[in-house]
Motif scaffolding. Sequence first.
Motif, PDB file in Angstrom:
ATOM      1  N   LEU A  63     -29.901 139.045  13.703  1.00  0.00           N
ATOM      2  CA  LEU A  63     -29.617 140.379  14.228  1.00  0.00           C
ATOM      3  C   LEU A  63     -28.268 140.459  14.919  1.00  0.00           C
ATOM      4  O   LEU A  63     -27.679 141.531  15.007  1.00  0.00           O
ATOM      5  N   GLU A  64     -27.789 139.314  15.427  1.00  0.00           N
ATOM      6  CA  GLU A  64     -26.517 139.291  16.141  1.00  0.00           C
ATOM      7  C   GLU A  64     -25.581 138.256  15.530  1.00  0.00           C
ATOM      8  O   GLU A  64     -26.026 137.259  14.962  1.00  0.00           O
ATOM      9  N   CYS A  65     -24.301 138.506  15.668  1.00  0.00           N
ATOM     10  CA  CYS A  65     -23.274 137.578  15.203  1.00  0.00           C
ATOM     11  C   CYS A  65     -22.961 136.639  16.364  1.00  0.00           C
ATOM     12  O   CYS A  65     -22.409 137.059  17.384  1.00  0.00           O
ATOM     13  N   VAL A  66     -23.340 135.384  16.230  1.00  0.00           N
ATOM     14  CA  VAL A  66     -23.211 134.407  17.308  1.00  0.00           C
ATOM     15  C   VAL A  66     -22.216 133.324  16.916  1.00  0.00           C
ATOM     16  O   VAL A  66     -22.228 132.843  15.788  1.00  0.00           O
ATOM     17  N   VAL A  67     -21.365 132.968  17.866  1.00  0.00           N
ATOM     18  CA  VAL A  67     -20.368 131.930  17.631  1.00  0.00           C
ATOM     19  C   VAL A  67     -20.486 130.816  18.661  1.00  0.00           C
ATOM     20  O   VAL A  67     -20.944 131.036  19.774  1.00  0.00           O
ATOM     21  N   VAL A  68     -20.079 129.628  18.242  1.00  0.00           N
ATOM     22  CA  VAL A  68     -20.017 128.455  19.116  1.00  0.00           C
ATOM     23  C   VAL A  68     -18.567 128.000  19.093  1.00  0.00           C
ATOM     24  O   VAL A  68     -17.981 127.879  18.012  1.00  0.00           O
ATOM     25  N   PRO A  69     -17.961 127.758  20.252  1.00  0.00           N
ATOM     26  CA  PRO A  69     -16.569 127.305  20.264  1.00  0.00           C
ATOM     27  C   PRO A  69     -16.362 126.082  19.374  1.00  0.00           C
ATOM     28  O   PRO A  69     -17.145 125.137  19.407  1.00  0.00           O
ATOM     29  N   GLY A  70     -15.340 126.161  18.543  1.00  0.00           N
ATOM     30  CA  GLY A  70     -14.998 125.057  17.671  1.00  0.00           C
ATOM     31  C   GLY A  70     -15.745 125.033  16.345  1.00  0.00           C
ATOM     32  O   GLY A  70     -15.478 124.197  15.504  1.00  0.00           O
ATOM     33  N   ALA A  71     -16.667 125.954  16.124  1.00  0.00           N
ATOM     34  CA  ALA A  71     -17.450 125.948  14.890  1.00  0.00           C
ATOM     35  C   ALA A  71     -16.703 126.583  13.725  1.00  0.00           C
ATOM     36  O   ALA A  71     -17.057 126.365  12.577  1.00  0.00           O
ATOM     37  N   ASN A  72     -15.689 127.393  13.984  1.00  0.00           N
ATOM     38  CA  ASN A  72     -14.863 128.026  12.961  1.00  0.00           C
ATOM     39  C   ASN A  72     -15.585 129.041  12.095  1.00  0.00           C
ATOM     40  O   ASN A  72     -15.082 129.415  11.049  1.00  0.00           O
ATOM     41  N   ALA A  73     -16.779 129.467  12.466  1.00  0.00           N
ATOM     42  CA  ALA A  73     -17.524 130.503  11.748  1.00  0.00           C
ATOM     43  C   ALA A  73     -18.740 130.878  12.588  1.00  0.00           C
ATOM     44  O   ALA A  73     -19.141 130.128  13.486  1.00  0.00           O
ATOM     45  N   CYS A  74     -19.332 132.010  12.280  1.00  0.00           N
ATOM     46  CA  CYS A  74     -20.526 132.410  13.025  1.00  0.00           C
ATOM     47  C   CYS A  74     -21.748 131.653  12.503  1.00  0.00           C
ATOM     48  O   CYS A  74     -21.730 131.066  11.414  1.00  0.00           O
ATOM     49  N   ALA A  75     -22.816 131.680  13.268  1.00  0.00           N
ATOM     50  CA  ALA A  75     -24.037 130.962  12.913  1.00  0.00           C
ATOM     51  C   ALA A  75     -24.636 131.488  11.605  1.00  0.00           C
ATOM     52  O   ALA A  75     -25.154 130.718  10.800  1.00  0.00           O
ATOM     53  N   GLY A  76     -24.555 132.793  11.381  1.00  0.00           N
ATOM     54  CA  GLY A  76     -25.098 133.369  10.155  1.00  0.00           C
ATOM     55  C   GLY A  76     -24.378 132.875   8.916  1.00  0.00           C
ATOM     56  O   GLY A  76     -25.003 132.556   7.903  1.00  0.00           O
ATOM     57  N   CYS A  77     -23.069 132.792   8.979  1.00  0.00           N
ATOM     58  CA  CYS A  77     -22.312 132.290   7.835  1.00  0.00           C
ATOM     59  C   CYS A  77     -22.576 130.809   7.619  1.00  0.00           C
ATOM     60  O   CYS A  77     -22.702 130.352   6.489  1.00  0.00           O
ATOM     61  N   GLY A  91     -25.080 129.462  21.048  1.00  0.00           N
ATOM     62  CA  GLY A  91     -23.779 130.125  21.129  1.00  0.00           C
ATOM     63  C   GLY A  91     -23.824 131.416  21.922  1.00  0.00           C
ATOM     64  O   GLY A  91     -24.797 131.721  22.607  1.00  0.00           O
ATOM     65  N   SER A  92     -22.761 132.180  21.789  1.00  0.00           N
ATOM     66  CA  SER A  92     -22.689 133.476  22.458  1.00  0.00           C
ATOM     67  C   SER A  92     -22.376 134.560  21.428  1.00  0.00           C
ATOM     68  O   SER A  92     -21.761 134.295  20.396  1.00  0.00           O
ATOM     69  N   VAL A  93     -22.809 135.762  21.720  1.00  0.00           N
ATOM     70  CA  VAL A  93     -22.607 136.879  20.806  1.00  0.00           C
ATOM     71  C   VAL A  93     -21.110 137.150  20.685  1.00  0.00           C
ATOM     72  O   VAL A  93     -20.396 137.211  21.689  1.00  0.00           O
ATOM     73  N   ALA A  94     -20.648 137.290  19.465  1.00  0.00           N
ATOM     74  CA  ALA A  94     -19.231 137.548  19.210  1.00  0.00           C
ATOM     75  C   ALA A  94     -18.823 138.904  19.764  1.00  0.00           C
ATOM     76  O   ALA A  94     -19.588 139.865  19.689  1.00  0.00           O
ATOM     77  N   LYS A  95     -17.626 138.971  20.338  1.00  0.00           N
ATOM     78  CA  LYS A  95     -17.118 140.247  20.851  1.00  0.00           C
ATOM     79  C   LYS A  95     -17.005 141.262  19.734  1.00  0.00           C
ATOM     80  O   LYS A  95     -17.298 142.437  19.911  1.00  0.00           O
TER      81      LYS A  95
END
Length: 52
Positions: A23-37, A5-9
Amino acid sequence: MQSRGSVAKKPCKKCANNKGPFLECVVVPGANACAGCWYNCQARNCSLRRLA
């Protein structure tokens, strides 16, 4: 997700408070949540849920 994914703005509330496993909040389009959650089985409570 974390490596693809990419680091959330703007990080989710948990990541912003250093409560996530990464260490970073990362999101993938369409995942509806960050990777950590997703990793912590908290995707339904991620503050980015409506934004992702």
